[in-house]
Design a protein around this motif. Structure first.
Motif, short mmCIF file in Angstrom:
data_model
loop_
_atom_site.label_atom_id
_atom_site.label_comp_id
_atom_site.label_asym_id
_atom_site.label_seq_id
_atom_site.Cartn_x
_atom_site.Cartn_y
_atom_site.Cartn_z
N SER A 152 0.86 -1.18 0.00
CA SER A 152 0.00 0.00 0.00
C SER A 152 0.89 1.23 0.00
O SER A 152 2.09 1.14 0.26
CB SER A 152 -0.92 0.01 1.23
N ASN A 153 0.32 2.39 -0.30
CA ASN A 153 1.13 3.61 -0.35
C ASN A 153 0.97 4.46 0.90
O ASN A 153 1.28 5.65 0.90
CB ASN A 153 0.79 4.44 -1.60
N THR A 154 0.51 3.85 2.00
CA THR A 154 0.47 4.54 3.28
C THR A 154 1.89 4.67 3.81
O THR A 154 2.78 3.90 3.42
CB THR A 154 -0.40 3.79 4.29
N PRO A 155 2.16 5.62 4.71
CA PRO A 155 3.53 5.82 5.20
C PRO A 155 4.11 4.55 5.86
O PRO A 155 3.46 3.89 6.66
CB PRO A 155 3.36 6.94 6.23
N LYS A 156 5.33 4.23 5.46
CA LYS A 156 6.07 3.09 6.02
C LYS A 156 7.45 3.60 6.45
O LYS A 156 7.91 4.65 6.00
CB LYS A 156 6.26 1.99 4.98
N SER A 157 8.11 2.82 7.29
CA SER A 157 9.45 3.21 7.73
C SER A 157 10.36 1.98 7.84
O SER A 157 9.92 0.91 8.27
CB SER A 157 9.41 3.92 9.09
N ILE A 158 11.61 2.18 7.46
CA ILE A 158 12.67 1.20 7.70
C ILE A 158 13.69 1.86 8.62
O ILE A 158 14.16 2.97 8.34
CB ILE A 158 13.37 0.79 6.38
N VAL A 159 14.02 1.19 9.70
CA VAL A 159 15.07 1.66 10.62
C VAL A 159 16.14 0.58 10.69
O VAL A 159 15.83 -0.60 10.89
CB VAL A 159 14.51 1.94 12.03
N HIS A 199 6.93 6.76 -0.22
CA HIS A 199 6.17 6.67 1.04
C HIS A 199 6.92 5.89 2.11
O HIS A 199 6.46 5.79 3.24
CB HIS A 199 4.81 5.99 0.79
N ILE A 200 8.10 5.33 1.75
CA ILE A 200 8.90 4.56 2.71
C ILE A 200 10.06 5.43 3.19
O ILE A 200 10.99 5.72 2.44
CB ILE A 200 9.45 3.27 2.07
N SER A 201 10.01 5.86 4.44
CA SER A 201 11.12 6.62 5.01
C SER A 201 12.18 5.66 5.55
O SER A 201 11.86 4.55 5.97
CB SER A 201 10.62 7.55 6.12
N THR A 202 13.42 6.10 5.53
CA THR A 202 14.54 5.27 5.99
C THR A 202 15.34 6.03 7.02
O THR A 202 15.55 7.24 6.88
CB THR A 202 15.44 4.87 4.80
N HIS A 203 15.79 5.32 8.06
CA HIS A 203 16.44 5.97 9.19
C HIS A 203 17.60 5.09 9.68
O HIS A 203 17.49 3.87 9.74
CB HIS A 203 15.45 6.18 10.33
N LEU A 232 14.50 6.52 19.17
CA LEU A 232 14.16 6.01 17.84
C LEU A 232 12.81 6.56 17.38
O LEU A 232 12.68 7.09 16.26
CB LEU A 232 14.13 4.48 17.87
N VAL A 233 11.81 6.47 18.23
CA VAL A 233 10.47 6.94 17.88
C VAL A 233 10.49 8.45 17.62
O VAL A 233 9.93 8.94 16.63
CB VAL A 233 9.45 6.58 18.97
N ARG A 234 11.16 9.20 18.50
CA ARG A 234 11.24 10.65 18.30
C ARG A 234 11.90 10.99 16.97
O ARG A 234 11.44 11.88 16.23
CB ARG A 234 12.02 11.31 19.45
N LYS A 263 10.11 12.77 13.84
CA LYS A 263 10.66 14.07 13.44
C LYS A 263 11.08 14.08 11.98
O LYS A 263 11.19 15.13 11.35
CB LYS A 263 11.86 14.40 14.35
N GLY A 264 11.32 12.88 11.42
CA GLY A 264 11.79 12.78 10.04
C GLY A 264 13.29 12.78 9.90
O GLY A 264 13.83 12.97 8.81
N SER A 265 14.02 12.55 11.01
CA SER A 265 15.48 12.52 10.96
C SER A 265 15.97 11.25 10.29
O SER A 265 15.45 10.16 10.56
CB SER A 265 16.06 12.59 12.37
#
Length: 302
Positions: free
Chosen positions: A142-149, A194-198, A237-239, A243-245
Motif C-alpha cells: 500500500s502507499n500509506t507511510p512506512k518506515s525502515i530503521v 512513502h517509505i522513510s529510511t532511518h 528512535l520513535v522521536r 521528526k523525520g530525521s
C-alpha cells in the motif's frame, strides 16, 4: 503520519533482548501488532509471552531466524505476509559483536581471523540486506507511510581502534553507507517515496552485547553507570522517526550530543585535512585532538 499507531505492524529483528525488545514494548504500548525475529529461541519465546501479556488483543508472532540466511528470510517473509494484513515498520536491529579468533596475538590477530570477519559481516551487513530484499515487497502493498530503521553504531562513524574488533567497526561503516543509499533511492522514486529510511546510532547502551541478555525488566537490571537503558534508545528512535530525521544519533549518560558531534567532526576532518588515519588515537595527535574536540563540543553547547 507516524507509523507508530494502533493497528500498525512492526517487524523487529534482534527482538528477544536489548534495543529490539525495548522497541517492541514501546510499539506494543502504541497498540501495534508485532512480528518478532531472533536466533535465540528461548528468549524469543519469552519476549513473545511478555508482549502478549501486555495486550493479548493484538497479534504477536515469533520467528526464529539467522538473519544471515537468505533462504530463511524468504520463508519468514512469506509467513509474515500470511499472518499480518500489512507491514508498516521494519526495524533491522540484529547484530553481533565479534572478537577475532586466530593463531596470532596482539594487533595482528584480527587481520588473520578471516572467518570472524565473515561471521560479523554475515549478521551485521548481509542480515539487513537480506531483510530489505525479503520485506520491501511487503512495504509496497500500500502507499500509506512506512518506515525502515537500521541499527548502526558510532563505531562505524568515528572508527575507534583497539579491542581487536575492526570487523565490527567496518560492518557498521558499511551499514551507514548502505542505509544512506537506501534512503536516497527510496525517496527518489515516486513508487517508494512513502517509505522513510532511518539510521539508528545508539550511544553506550546496556544490551545483550553487554550481558543484558533476554527480555529483562529494566527496573531489575544491573547496568554500568553512564550507559543508557534500551528503552531510552527506543524512545529516541520513535522521536527521530516522527521528526523525520535520517541520522538518529543517541547520546548516553557519559557522552552528550555536542561531544558526539565534535568527535564525528574530527573523524571526518582526518580526510579533509590529510591527517594520519584515526589521528585522534595517534600518539603525536592525541593532545591536539582532545583539546580541539573539547573546544568544539563547548562551542556547540552554547
Amino acid at each position: 503520519m507516524s507509523v507508530f499507531q494502533a493497528q500498525k505492524t512492526a517487524v523487529i529483528t534482534g527482538a528477544a533482548s536489548g534495543i529490539g525488545f525495548a522497541t517492541a514494548r514501546l510499539c506494543r504500548s502504541r497498540g501495534m501488532h508485532l512480528a518478532l525475529l531472533d536466533n535465540d529461541t528461548v528468549n524469543l519465546n519469552q519476549a513473545k509471552n511478555e508482549l502478549v501479556a501486555q495486550d493479548s488483543t493484538l497479534k504477536t508472532e515469533a520467528y526464529e531466524i539467522d538473519v544471515g540466511n537468505r533462504e530463511r528470510w524468504a520463508e519468514v517473509a512469506q509467513q509474515i505476509q500470511s499472518s499480518f494484513a500489512q507491514v508498516d515498520l521494519v526495524f533491522l536491529n540484529a547484530a553481533r559483536g565479534q572478537k577475532a579468533q586466530s593463531e596470532y596475538e596482539g594487533k595482528l590477530k584480527p587481520w588473520t581471523a578471516v572467518d570472524s570477519w565473515k561471521e560479523t559481516f554475515d549478521t551485521n551487513v548481509f542480515g539487513p540486506l537480506n531483510g530489505i530484499q525479503a520485506l520491501i515487497p511487503l512495504l509496497l502493498s500500500s502507499n500509506t507511510p512506512k518506515s525502515i530503521v537500521i541499527t548502526g553504531s558510532k563505531q562505524g562513524i568515528t572508527n575507534p581502534p583497539g579491542g581487536g574488533v575492526p570487523a565490527y567497526n567496518a560492518s557498521k561503516a558499511a551499514i551507514k553507507n548502505l542505509t544512506e543509499h537506501l534512503a536516497h533511492d527510496l525517496r527518489s522514486d515516486p513508487a517508494t517515496a512513502h517509505i522513510s529510511t532511518h539510521l539508528l546510532v545508539p550511544g553506550w547502551t546496556w544490551t545483550g552485547m553487554s550481558g543484558n541478555k533476554g527480555p529483562t525488566r529494566e527496573e531489575e537490571m544491573k547496568k554500568r553507570e553512564g550507559a543508557w537503558f534500551p528503552s531510552q534508545v527506543a524512545e529516541e528512535l520513535v522521536r527521530g522517526v516522527e521528526k523525520g530525521s535520517f541520522y538518529i544519533i543517541c547520546p548516553d549518560d557519559d557522552v552528550d550530543r555536542a561531544l558526539d558531534q565534535a568527535r564525528m567532526q574530527w573523524a571526518s576532518d582526518d580526510v579533509v585535512e590529510d591527517r594520519p588515519a584515526l589521528s585522534r588515537w595517534e600518539q603525536n595527535w592525541k593532545a591536539p585532538a582532545e583539546e580541539a574536540i573539547k573546544a568544539d563540543a563547548e562551542r556547540r553547547r552554547k
